[in-house]
Design a protein around this motif. Structure first.
Motif, PDB file in Angstrom:
ATOM      1  N   MET A 179      59.972 -32.399  56.659  1.00  0.00           N
ATOM      2  CA  MET A 179      59.481 -31.367  57.558  1.00  0.00           C
ATOM      3  C   MET A 179      59.352 -31.990  58.954  1.00  0.00           C
ATOM      4  SD  MET A 179      58.293 -28.010  56.808  1.00  0.00           S
ATOM      5  CE  MET A 179      59.358 -27.984  55.452  1.00  0.00           C
ATOM      6  N   SER A 180      59.832 -31.298  59.933  1.00  0.00           N
ATOM      7  CA  SER A 180      59.735 -31.819  61.299  1.00  0.00           C
ATOM      8  C   SER A 180      58.313 -31.660  61.815  1.00  0.00           C
ATOM      9  CB  SER A 180      60.706 -31.071  62.217  1.00  0.00           C
ATOM     10  OG  SER A 180      60.191 -29.817  62.571  1.00  0.00           O
ATOM     11  N   SER A 181      58.036 -32.287  62.947  1.00  0.00           N
ATOM     12  CA  SER A 181      56.696 -32.178  63.517  1.00  0.00           C
ATOM     13  C   SER A 181      56.396 -30.760  63.990  1.00  0.00           C
ATOM     14  CB  SER A 181      56.535 -33.165  64.670  1.00  0.00           C
ATOM     15  OG  SER A 181      57.470 -32.874  65.680  1.00  0.00           O
ATOM     16  N   ARG A 182      57.453 -29.963  64.175  1.00  0.00           N
ATOM     17  CA  ARG A 182      57.258 -28.565  64.579  1.00  0.00           C
ATOM     18  C   ARG A 182      56.983 -27.667  63.388  1.00  0.00           C
ATOM     19  NH1 ARG A 182      61.825 -25.873  67.602  1.00  0.00           N
ATOM     20  NH2 ARG A 182      61.650 -25.131  65.551  1.00  0.00           N
ATOM     21  N   ARG A 183      57.354 -28.093  62.222  1.00  0.00           N
ATOM     22  CA  ARG A 183      57.173 -27.295  61.010  1.00  0.00           C
ATOM     23  C   ARG A 183      56.154 -27.974  60.105  1.00  0.00           C
ATOM     24  NH1 ARG A 183      63.310 -25.553  59.230  1.00  0.00           N
ATOM     25  NH2 ARG A 183      63.784 -24.417  61.139  1.00  0.00           N
ATOM     26  N   HIS A 184      55.125 -27.238  59.761  1.00  0.00           N
ATOM     27  CA  HIS A 184      54.102 -27.767  58.872  1.00  0.00           C
ATOM     28  C   HIS A 184      54.177 -27.034  57.540  1.00  0.00           C
ATOM     29  CE1 HIS A 184      51.351 -29.643  62.134  1.00  0.00           C
ATOM     30  NE2 HIS A 184      52.616 -29.699  62.491  1.00  0.00           N
ATOM     31  N   GLN A 185      54.416 -27.793  56.486  1.00  0.00           N
ATOM     32  CA  GLN A 185      54.503 -27.195  55.158  1.00  0.00           C
ATOM     33  C   GLN A 185      53.208 -26.473  54.822  1.00  0.00           C
ATOM     34  OE1 GLN A 185      55.858 -30.744  52.879  1.00  0.00           O
ATOM     35  NE2 GLN A 185      57.255 -29.251  51.971  1.00  0.00           N
ATOM     36  N   MET A 186      53.366 -25.390  54.055  1.00  0.00           N
ATOM     37  CA  MET A 186      52.204 -24.624  53.604  1.00  0.00           C
ATOM     38  C   MET A 186      52.362 -24.325  52.123  1.00  0.00           C
ATOM     39  SD  MET A 186      51.606 -21.904  56.715  1.00  0.00           S
ATOM     40  CE  MET A 186      50.031 -21.322  56.068  1.00  0.00           C
ATOM     41  N   ASP A 187      51.284 -24.520  51.374  1.00  0.00           N
ATOM     42  CA  ASP A 187      51.265 -24.111  49.981  1.00  0.00           C
ATOM     43  C   ASP A 187      50.499 -22.792  49.871  1.00  0.00           C
ATOM     44  OD1 ASP A 187      48.574 -24.821  50.209  1.00  0.00           O
ATOM     45  OD2 ASP A 187      48.760 -26.609  48.967  1.00  0.00           O
TER      46      ASP A 187
END
Length: 132
Positions: free
Chosen positions: A1-9
């Protein structure tokens, strides 16, 4: 995941959706006030509610939320996760973010109502997407 995209559960999605509902409730409460300062607060909180709803949709559909300096990236992601008509609400809200959060001009009740309406529509759309 890039620093612009934050994974979400699923837990993170639920938290952001609850944030969206809580902030929308607060915006509507402030909008009911008689003071332009309350309307400014309503408008500012409406922007925050819309961003939280967008995060929830993107997390649910795409598995991530956007965390970038440009809100255009978040609008693009929401358009991918939902529809252009849903993303349009976020687009209107983030366009008003700087003015409402950092500006020194008080909005009219009508201007604040418009932003709260966009937030309400986005939160409702997000709730429907998360139910499907």
């Amino acid at each position: 995941m890039s620093s612009r995209r934050h994974q979400m559960d699923a837990s993170a999605v639920g938290i952001r959706m609850k944030d969206a509902h809580t902030r929308l409730d607060s915006a509507e409460f402030q909008l009911a006030g008689d003071s332009p300062h309350e309307w400014k607060h309503a408008a500012e909180i409406a922007v925050s509610a819309g961003i939280a709803a967008s995060d929830a949709v993107c997390g649910h559909v795409l598995g991530y939320k956007i965390a970038a300096d440009s809100h255009r990236d978040a609008v693009t992601a929401l358009r991918e996760a939902a529809t252009s008509s849903v993303a349009k609400h976020l687009e209107v809200l983030v366009a008003a973010k700087s003015t409402q959060s950092y500006g020194d001009r008080l909005p009219t009740r009508s201007e604040a109502e418009r932003l709260v309406l966009h937030a309400r529509r986005l939160v409702e759309a997000a709730a429907n997407i998360l139910r499907s």
